[in-house]
Design a protein around this motif. Structure first.
Motif, PDB file in Angstrom:
ATOM      1  N   PHE A 116     -11.594   6.860   1.256  1.00  0.00           N
ATOM      2  CA  PHE A 116     -11.078   6.748   2.584  1.00  0.00           C
ATOM      3  C   PHE A 116     -10.307   8.130   2.900  1.00  0.00           C
ATOM      4  N   PHE A 117      -9.921   8.892   1.943  1.00  0.00           N
ATOM      5  CA  PHE A 117      -8.737   9.865   2.094  1.00  0.00           C
ATOM      6  C   PHE A 117      -9.254  11.277   1.445  1.00  0.00           C
ATOM      7  N   PRO A 118     -10.448  11.756   1.733  1.00  0.00           N
ATOM      8  CA  PRO A 118     -10.944  12.801   0.793  1.00  0.00           C
ATOM      9  C   PRO A 118     -10.085  14.201   1.152  1.00  0.00           C
ATOM     10  N   GLN A 119      -9.301  14.112   2.108  1.00  0.00           N
ATOM     11  CA  GLN A 119      -8.514  15.455   2.307  1.00  0.00           C
ATOM     12  C   GLN A 119      -7.233  15.385   1.480  1.00  0.00           C
ATOM     13  N   GLY A 120      -6.997  14.177   0.962  1.00  0.00           N
ATOM     14  CA  GLY A 120      -5.542  14.229   0.108  1.00  0.00           C
ATOM     15  C   GLY A 120      -5.803  13.459  -1.195  1.00  0.00           C
ATOM     16  N   ASP A 121      -4.596  13.135  -1.888  1.00  0.00           N
ATOM     17  CA  ASP A 121      -4.758  12.714  -3.289  1.00  0.00           C
ATOM     18  C   ASP A 121      -4.085  11.065  -3.003  1.00  0.00           C
ATOM     19  N   SER A 122      -5.006  10.326  -3.018  1.00  0.00           N
ATOM     20  CA  SER A 122      -4.549   8.731  -2.666  1.00  0.00           C
ATOM     21  C   SER A 122      -4.166   7.958  -4.063  1.00  0.00           C
ATOM     22  N   SER A 123      -4.157   8.578  -5.212  1.00  0.00           N
ATOM     23  CA  SER A 123      -4.185   7.813  -6.407  1.00  0.00           C
ATOM     24  C   SER A 123      -3.056   7.052  -6.619  1.00  0.00           C
ATOM     25  N   MET A 124      -1.906   7.996  -6.064  1.00  0.00           N
ATOM     26  CA  MET A 124      -0.544   6.969  -6.333  1.00  0.00           C
ATOM     27  C   MET A 124      -0.278   5.671  -5.483  1.00  0.00           C
ATOM     28  N   TYR A 125      -0.479   6.148  -4.159  1.00  0.00           N
ATOM     29  CA  TYR A 125      -0.461   5.139  -3.063  1.00  0.00           C
ATOM     30  C   TYR A 125      -1.489   3.889  -3.595  1.00  0.00           C
ATOM     31  N   ALA A 126      -2.697   4.151  -3.852  1.00  0.00           N
ATOM     32  CA  ALA A 126      -3.761   2.990  -4.311  1.00  0.00           C
ATOM     33  C   ALA A 126      -3.079   2.500  -5.706  1.00  0.00           C
ATOM     34  N   HIS A 127      -2.376   3.135  -6.503  1.00  0.00           N
ATOM     35  CA  HIS A 127      -1.711   2.354  -7.584  1.00  0.00           C
ATOM     36  C   HIS A 127      -0.521   1.597  -7.110  1.00  0.00           C
ATOM     37  N   LEU A 165      -0.632   0.002  -4.116  1.00  0.00           N
ATOM     38  CA  LEU A 165      -1.170  -0.967  -3.529  1.00  0.00           C
ATOM     39  C   LEU A 165      -2.025  -2.131  -4.496  1.00  0.00           C
ATOM     40  N   PHE A 166      -2.446  -1.391  -5.571  1.00  0.00           N
ATOM     41  CA  PHE A 166      -3.352  -2.356  -6.385  1.00  0.00           C
ATOM     42  C   PHE A 166      -2.032  -3.263  -7.154  1.00  0.00           C
ATOM     43  N   GLU A 167      -1.088  -2.624  -7.478  1.00  0.00           N
ATOM     44  CA  GLU A 167       0.013  -3.629  -8.042  1.00  0.00           C
ATOM     45  C   GLU A 167       0.533  -4.907  -7.028  1.00  0.00           C
ATOM     46  N   ALA A 168       0.458  -4.731  -5.896  1.00  0.00           N
ATOM     47  CA  ALA A 168       0.717  -5.498  -4.826  1.00  0.00           C
ATOM     48  C   ALA A 168      -0.232  -6.568  -4.721  1.00  0.00           C
ATOM     49  N   PHE A 169      -1.827  -6.222  -5.022  1.00  0.00           N
ATOM     50  CA  PHE A 169      -2.686  -7.221  -5.079  1.00  0.00           C
ATOM     51  C   PHE A 169      -2.722  -8.031  -6.285  1.00  0.00           C
ATOM     52  N   LEU A 175       9.100  -1.494  -6.093  1.00  0.00           N
ATOM     53  CA  LEU A 175       8.064  -1.274  -7.202  1.00  0.00           C
ATOM     54  C   LEU A 175       8.301  -1.915  -8.301  1.00  0.00           C
ATOM     55  N   ASN A 176       9.566  -2.013  -8.744  1.00  0.00           N
ATOM     56  CA  ASN A 176       9.825  -2.779 -10.012  1.00  0.00           C
ATOM     57  C   ASN A 176      10.022  -4.205  -9.978  1.00  0.00           C
ATOM     58  N   LYS A 177       9.781  -4.972  -8.403  1.00  0.00           N
ATOM     59  CA  LYS A 177       9.882  -6.121  -8.341  1.00  0.00           C
ATOM     60  C   LYS A 177      11.190  -6.771  -8.799  1.00  0.00           C
ATOM     61  N   ASP A 178      12.444  -6.060  -8.577  1.00  0.00           N
ATOM     62  CA  ASP A 178      13.719  -6.632  -8.768  1.00  0.00           C
ATOM     63  C   ASP A 178      14.372  -7.324  -7.515  1.00  0.00           C
ATOM     64  N   GLY A 179      13.685  -7.358  -6.316  1.00  0.00           N
ATOM     65  CA  GLY A 179      14.476  -7.911  -5.254  1.00  0.00           C
ATOM     66  C   GLY A 179      14.977  -7.003  -4.425  1.00  0.00           C
ATOM     67  N   CYS A 180      14.895  -5.685  -4.562  1.00  0.00           N
ATOM     68  CA  CYS A 180      15.612  -4.896  -3.681  1.00  0.00           C
ATOM     69  C   CYS A 180      14.921  -3.440  -3.728  1.00  0.00           C
ATOM     70  N   THR A 195      15.077   0.631  -3.671  1.00  0.00           N
ATOM     71  CA  THR A 195      16.028   1.816  -3.829  1.00  0.00           C
ATOM     72  C   THR A 195      15.466   2.864  -2.985  1.00  0.00           C
ATOM     73  N   LYS A 196      16.459   4.104  -2.870  1.00  0.00           N
ATOM     74  CA  LYS A 196      16.036   5.082  -2.293  1.00  0.00           C
ATOM     75  C   LYS A 196      14.874   5.794  -3.098  1.00  0.00           C
ATOM     76  N   GLU A 197      15.071   5.566  -4.459  1.00  0.00           N
ATOM     77  CA  GLU A 197      14.092   6.300  -5.204  1.00  0.00           C
ATOM     78  C   GLU A 197      12.607   5.517  -5.096  1.00  0.00           C
ATOM     79  N   GLU A 198      12.537   4.246  -4.922  1.00  0.00           N
ATOM     80  CA  GLU A 198      11.315   3.530  -4.751  1.00  0.00           C
ATOM     81  C   GLU A 198      10.826   3.941  -3.264  1.00  0.00           C
ATOM     82  N   MET A 199      11.437   3.983  -2.406  1.00  0.00           N
ATOM     83  CA  MET A 199      11.095   4.287  -1.063  1.00  0.00           C
ATOM     84  C   MET A 199      10.515   5.977  -1.076  1.00  0.00           C
ATOM     85  N   THR A 200      11.131   6.588  -1.903  1.00  0.00           N
ATOM     86  CA  THR A 200      10.936   8.121  -1.806  1.00  0.00           C
ATOM     87  C   THR A 200       9.389   8.262  -2.544  1.00  0.00           C
ATOM     88  N   ASP A 201       9.447   7.408  -3.528  1.00  0.00           N
ATOM     89  CA  ASP A 201       8.017   7.424  -4.179  1.00  0.00           C
ATOM     90  C   ASP A 201       6.853   6.825  -3.433  1.00  0.00           C
TER      91      ASP A 201
END
Length: 254
Positions: free
Chosen positions: A119-130, A132-136, A174-179, A181-187
């Motif tokens: 879907f995104f040949p112009q960029g690197d989607s691997s991290m976002y896909a990671h 998204l996969f964890e959410a599913f 990302l770490n499913k601790d209930g909040c 963080t800025k680090e998670e949102m930055t990632d």
């Protein structure tokens, strides 16, 4: 001779992918030819409306030989009708597309990344896909089964506003601790900008992801403790007209 449970599993799979008409006992006369790539492309919020995915021609009849290669068979159609907000036809369409892409009945992270990267040949989607996969992957077992996929999709497309926001929060936490963080949102933001690529228009500044995170916390972090809780997230989102409008974007996608 097949046992009753094996026969039922076979019947459920054939009914799901519309290769079998449960009323007449005959093969379906109108198989759907759209793949899960095409439907995902419409469903995911970062995709552009002008793009298209390649179609894969589906077989009209799934015979015993085909089904014998499936390592995992999903729950029966009636169970999924109760657990999701999709109707019978929609579930059959989604299952046939899922099986076209994932004949084993489940998708691992690397396969998910490969599909998503188209879907995104112009960029690197691997991290976002990671992320998204964890959410599913609600069972945290490294595989997304059809039930996992369709239940998540049901929330995104047909869930209540609160359900959709809870799903989004879980994606960002990302770490499913209930909040969050800025680090998670930055990632998360960096993965989105990486996915969109360097040649977007208008061109994004290198500081864009940091500015986005700062704005997010300025809005969401009500008590300024450096994290965003689910309560803060829900309260802020439900008061934001733009966010509320975006929650309805996919209500009638399929």
């Amino acid at each position: 001779m097949k046992s009753r449970s094996q026969d039922q599993s076979l019947s459920d799979s054939r009914e799901l992918d519309r290769s079998y008409d449960p009323l007449t006992g005959n093969p379906s006369s109108k198989p759907n030819k759209k793949t899960i790539k095409q439907r995902l492309f419409k469903l995911l919020p970062c995709c552009r409306s002008g793009s298209s995915a390649s179609s894969v021609k589906a077989n009209s009849v799934a015979d015993d030989g085909e089904l014998s290669t499936v390592c995992y068979r999903p729950e029966g159609l009636d169970h999924l009708l109760q657990q999701t907000n999709f109707n019978r036809t929609e579930l059959q369409i989604l299952y046939r597309g899922f099986k076209n892409e994932c004949p084993s009945g489940a998708v691992d992270e690397e396969t998910f990344k490969t599909i998503y990267s188209r879907f995104f040949p112009q960029g690197d989607s691997s991290m976002y896909a990671h992320f998204l996969f964890e959410a599913f992957d609600t069972h945290n077992n490294g595989a997304v089964k059809f039930e996992d996929f369709v239940m998540g999709l049901s929330i995104i497309l047909r869930g209540s506003i609160t359900d959709k926001l809870n799903w989004a929060f879980n994606l960002y936490d990302l770490n499913k601790d209930g909040c969050i963080t800025k680090e998670e949102m930055t990632d998360i933001m960096r993965s989105i900008y990486d996915m969109m690529g360097k040649y977007t228009y208008p061109c994004m500044k290198e500081s864009a992801s940091k500015e986005h995170v700062d704005n997010f916390f300025r809005k969401m972090d009500k008590n300024n403790d450096g994290v965003v809780t689910i309560e803060e997230f829900l309260e802020t989102c439900q008061k934001d007209e733009n966010i509320m409008q975006s929650m309805h974007m996919f209500d009638s996608v399929i």
